[in-house]
Design a protein around this motif. Sequence first.
Motif, PDB file in Angstrom:
ATOM      1  N   LEU A  40       1.857  -2.057  11.556  1.00  0.00           N
ATOM      2  CA  LEU A  40       2.653  -2.452  10.399  1.00  0.00           C
ATOM      3  C   LEU A  40       3.370  -1.304   9.918  1.00  0.00           C
ATOM      4  CD1 LEU A  40       3.667  -4.289   8.372  1.00  0.00           C
ATOM      5  CD2 LEU A  40       1.689  -4.087   6.887  1.00  0.00           C
ATOM      6  N   ALA A  41       2.935  -0.066   9.880  1.00  0.00           N
ATOM      7  CA  ALA A  41       3.568   0.962   9.295  1.00  0.00           C
ATOM      8  C   ALA A  41       4.614   1.612  10.271  1.00  0.00           C
ATOM      9  CB  ALA A  41       2.586   2.148   8.963  1.00  0.00           C
ATOM     10  N   GLY A  42       4.111   1.657  11.585  1.00  0.00           N
ATOM     11  CA  GLY A  42       5.285   2.008  12.520  1.00  0.00           C
ATOM     12  C   GLY A  42       6.250   1.297  12.486  1.00  0.00           C
ATOM     13  N   ILE A  43       6.260  -0.067  12.616  1.00  0.00           N
ATOM     14  CA  ILE A  43       7.205  -1.099  12.891  1.00  0.00           C
ATOM     15  C   ILE A  43       8.118  -1.020  11.736  1.00  0.00           C
ATOM     16  CG2 ILE A  43       7.874  -3.493  13.419  1.00  0.00           C
ATOM     17  CD1 ILE A  43       6.458  -2.287  15.790  1.00  0.00           C
ATOM     18  N   SER A  44       7.420  -0.992  10.610  1.00  0.00           N
ATOM     19  CA  SER A  44       8.209  -1.193   9.079  1.00  0.00           C
ATOM     20  C   SER A  44       8.905   0.227   9.104  1.00  0.00           C
ATOM     21  CB  SER A  44       7.440  -1.095   8.021  1.00  0.00           C
ATOM     22  OG  SER A  44       6.689  -2.231   8.210  1.00  0.00           O
ATOM     23  N   PHE A  45       8.502   1.375   9.421  1.00  0.00           N
ATOM     24  CA  PHE A  45       9.233   2.595   9.493  1.00  0.00           C
ATOM     25  C   PHE A  45      10.495   2.586  10.523  1.00  0.00           C
ATOM     26  CE2 PHE A  45      10.197   6.988   9.725  1.00  0.00           C
ATOM     27  CZ  PHE A  45      10.068   7.412  11.279  1.00  0.00           C
ATOM     28  N   LEU A  46      10.321   1.761  11.499  1.00  0.00           N
ATOM     29  CA  LEU A  46      11.584   1.746  12.658  1.00  0.00           C
ATOM     30  C   LEU A  46      12.653   0.813  12.179  1.00  0.00           C
ATOM     31  CD1 LEU A  46       9.648   1.921  15.974  1.00  0.00           C
ATOM     32  CD2 LEU A  46      10.906   3.708  14.716  1.00  0.00           C
TER      33      LEU A  46
ATOM     34  N   THR B 179       0.821  -1.270   0.156  1.00  0.00           N
ATOM     35  CA  THR B 179       0.074   0.022  -0.158  1.00  0.00           C
ATOM     36  C   THR B 179       1.060   1.031  -0.056  1.00  0.00           C
ATOM     37  OG1 THR B 179      -0.206   0.266   2.218  1.00  0.00           O
ATOM     38  CG2 THR B 179      -1.768  -1.095   1.526  1.00  0.00           C
ATOM     39  N   LEU B 180       0.134   2.420  -0.552  1.00  0.00           N
ATOM     40  CA  LEU B 180       1.047   3.583  -0.635  1.00  0.00           C
ATOM     41  C   LEU B 180       1.829   3.911   0.785  1.00  0.00           C
ATOM     42  CD1 LEU B 180       2.113   5.730  -2.462  1.00  0.00           C
ATOM     43  CD2 LEU B 180       0.050   7.189  -1.997  1.00  0.00           C
ATOM     44  N   GLU B 181       0.627   3.880   1.921  1.00  0.00           N
ATOM     45  CA  GLU B 181       1.092   4.243   3.160  1.00  0.00           C
ATOM     46  C   GLU B 181       2.260   3.531   3.700  1.00  0.00           C
ATOM     47  OE1 GLU B 181      -1.454   3.047   6.268  1.00  0.00           O
ATOM     48  OE2 GLU B 181      -1.064   5.048   7.639  1.00  0.00           O
ATOM     49  N   VAL B 182       2.286   2.271   3.876  1.00  0.00           N
ATOM     50  CA  VAL B 182       3.458   1.417   4.346  1.00  0.00           C
ATOM     51  C   VAL B 182       4.632   1.526   3.536  1.00  0.00           C
ATOM     52  CG1 VAL B 182       4.059  -0.895   4.816  1.00  0.00           C
ATOM     53  CG2 VAL B 182       1.736  -0.421   5.132  1.00  0.00           C
ATOM     54  N   MET B 183       4.512   1.655   1.966  1.00  0.00           N
ATOM     55  CA  MET B 183       5.804   1.841   1.436  1.00  0.00           C
ATOM     56  C   MET B 183       6.183   3.205   1.605  1.00  0.00           C
ATOM     57  SD  MET B 183       6.237  -1.036  -0.042  1.00  0.00           S
ATOM     58  CE  MET B 183       7.461  -0.747  -0.803  1.00  0.00           C
ATOM     59  N   ALA B 184       5.512   4.164   1.871  1.00  0.00           N
ATOM     60  CA  ALA B 184       6.054   5.454   2.011  1.00  0.00           C
ATOM     61  C   ALA B 184       6.862   5.475   3.441  1.00  0.00           C
ATOM     62  CB  ALA B 184       4.799   6.527   1.946  1.00  0.00           C
TER      63      ALA B 184
ATOM     64  N   THR C 293      10.021   3.819   3.006  1.00  0.00           N
ATOM     65  CA  THR C 293      11.148   4.767   2.214  1.00  0.00           C
ATOM     66  C   THR C 293      11.515   5.975   3.399  1.00  0.00           C
ATOM     67  OG1 THR C 293       9.974   4.295   0.339  1.00  0.00           O
ATOM     68  CG2 THR C 293      11.400   5.938   0.246  1.00  0.00           C
ATOM     69  N   LEU C 294      10.375   6.310   4.102  1.00  0.00           N
ATOM     70  CA  LEU C 294      10.901   7.579   4.911  1.00  0.00           C
ATOM     71  C   LEU C 294      12.003   7.000   6.003  1.00  0.00           C
ATOM     72  CD1 LEU C 294      10.529  10.636   5.872  1.00  0.00           C
ATOM     73  CD2 LEU C 294       8.579   9.709   6.876  1.00  0.00           C
ATOM     74  N   GLY C 295      11.567   6.214   6.667  1.00  0.00           N
ATOM     75  CA  GLY C 295      12.506   5.235   7.645  1.00  0.00           C
ATOM     76  C   GLY C 295      13.794   5.125   6.878  1.00  0.00           C
ATOM     77  N   LEU C 296      13.837   4.573   5.846  1.00  0.00           N
ATOM     78  CA  LEU C 296      15.228   4.237   5.199  1.00  0.00           C
ATOM     79  C   LEU C 296      16.075   5.630   4.958  1.00  0.00           C
ATOM     80  CD1 LEU C 296      14.321   1.749   2.417  1.00  0.00           C
ATOM     81  CD2 LEU C 296      15.959   1.264   4.484  1.00  0.00           C
ATOM     82  N   PHE C 297      15.526   6.596   4.562  1.00  0.00           N
ATOM     83  CA  PHE C 297      16.085   7.948   4.231  1.00  0.00           C
ATOM     84  C   PHE C 297      16.554   8.454   5.449  1.00  0.00           C
ATOM     85  CE2 PHE C 297      16.923  12.018   2.035  1.00  0.00           C
ATOM     86  CZ  PHE C 297      16.745  12.907   2.941  1.00  0.00           C
ATOM     87  N   ILE C 298      15.602   8.687   6.712  1.00  0.00           N
ATOM     88  CA  ILE C 298      16.141   9.054   8.047  1.00  0.00           C
ATOM     89  C   ILE C 298      17.165   8.324   8.400  1.00  0.00           C
ATOM     90  CG2 ILE C 298      15.316   9.444  10.306  1.00  0.00           C
ATOM     91  CD1 ILE C 298      12.473  10.150   9.227  1.00  0.00           C
TER      92      ILE C 298
END
Lengths: 506, 149
Positions: free
Chosen positions: A56-62, A14-19, A22-27
């Motif tokens: 899912l979004a939160g853990i994937s971000f971290l 989904t756009l949310e999770v992939m975003a 990506t943001l987590g990787l960038f940071i």
Amino acid sequence: MSGQVLQAFSNVMTLEVMAYITLGLFIGYVVGVLPGLSRATAIALLIPITYKLPPLAGISFLIGVSKGGNTGSALTAILINVPGEPQSVVTALDGYPLAQQGKSQKALKIALIASVLGDFLATLALIALAQPLAAIATGTGPVEITAVLIFAVTFIAAVSGHSFYKGLIAGFLGLLLAAPRLDIETGQPRLTFGFADLYDGVPLLAVAIGTLALSEMLVQIDKGWRGSYEHKAALLRDSTPEGRRLSYREFITCLPTIIRSTFVGIGIGSIPGMGASLSSFLAYAWTKNRDKDPSSFGKGRLEGVAAAESADNASVPAGLIPMFAIGLPSSASAALLMGAFMLHGLTPGPFLFRDDAALVYAIFIGMVMASFIMLIMGLIGQNLFARLITVSEIILVPIIVFLCVIGAYLEGSGMFSVYLMLVFAFVGYFMKKFDFSFVTFLIGFILGPMAELSLRQAMIITDGKITSLASHPVALVFLALAVLSIWKLNSVRRLQAKTGALPEEP
Amino acid sequence: MRRIDIVAAIALLGFVALMVLVIIPGESSEGVWHGLSPYFYPVVMLAGVGLSSVGLLVQALTDKSAYNNQTTTPLTWSEFGFFLLACLLILGAVLVFHWLGTWAGGLALIAALMIFMGERNPLRIAAVAVPTIALTWVLVTWTLKIPLP
């Protein structure tokens, strides 16, 4: 199971999770580039942002932050001989000489490819191993869990920092910190000293941000170091045409090294307390020793960079194997990720596969996708990330301290957590200065509630009699391993202290 | 470091004694030291701290060779003074944050630390502080919808 995997796939794509990945990787990449700011610090600061996000979004971000941080740390190691993370010291051994020879971009490219390949293969190992190990772990009871935790704390204490006894002290203090709360059986306040804010336990982020982030910033202020690296970042611009390209032949030459070192990273990274530094040192040493010309290492060998980076990045997903399989964090970053799981109402461990398999598979798929995104991000953004090296500490440190205050405030929605964070920053500063392992402290704190519950249940099951352990052979094995680790590793540690060869914190 | 280890071990033993003999009994109306009292778990952990501290003390007193390669002082008095000053600055700014809100506290914190670390250009301080606080404010209050003071 295939239905759960398909559901997991649709949840991730989904756009949310992939975003957020990506943001987590960038940071994470940015954090990795900046010396003095570790990925564990960044994870601690960013956990409050994930409160409002779906798990899912939160853990994937971290997890993205963790992966990006490991990859980004190679940049400063290669360009200016200052590792962004401790494990990148090994990358600098051959990376910096390559940069001095006008081959900085070649070095950065092989570091990136080795990082991505190591990370990807280790993620596959995590997917393959975590669930079978978790299935074995579900057959264990409180007695076995208590024995595993005792072994884990003693083993981590034995390999972390520079002193075994100090590591143990830090571990027990961390476990003790889980005591102030409402008692789980009676519901009465225990060691809360009248503070209602402590009824749910000492706030995780106050401890994590205080001991990791704010104490590190106090060390940075204390150093009084103000660096400007513009002249050194010029090395990126001054690469020769040959030095800017990584040829297919050079990549193929490094490929066996990358695969071999990845297995080293997986093996070492999955053992609690070992750390990414040891993975990269071992992989580098092995590559050097089996090479036809070992003396050329340290003077600009691509294989040296490839070995260090693939092992280093493989240790990140590998470090999550014990966390997913048995609920045991193997490093500070894994401990904080575990804390993030708990804040989202999930308990990492064997029962997570049973209770929410779709979420676990989704996280695994997200991690695989993160590897590909990391490659694209690295190839496109290398020059941009290199510019970050020139940002001064005078700008970075005050911003990070401000974010620490905000992060602590967000957890408790009040000032109690902020003042508690200041207390733990004070404690963390002295722990770092006097060599008490703050990683063991944090891991002990995260494991504390589980340790208390399993200890109390174990006491009930065994009726407090040590002879009852005879009917729990798995527990006996882990207790014996704990005694062995105290005896053997303490001897090794004392020898290392005498010779001056001491390991880094995981 | 050897002297520091001895002092730390004694201090930790004192802490354990204080907790077990004074604080834990004071915090509970039913002080039971065995079985499954609420204080069973903290007492067990304190025992771990105590035993490890004894180990550290014995090592520091008897095994001087373990400290052969640790020649540098981990913390000098000037570093400690510098550290205390930084802590006071941060505490003061946090109090401003508590009483006057995010903008005042944030500006005080970032400005104080930048000046402490050697920055003297007010425009540069403002250029760092204002966008940082503004971005954080927007992210937390508008995007995450969590109120800040």
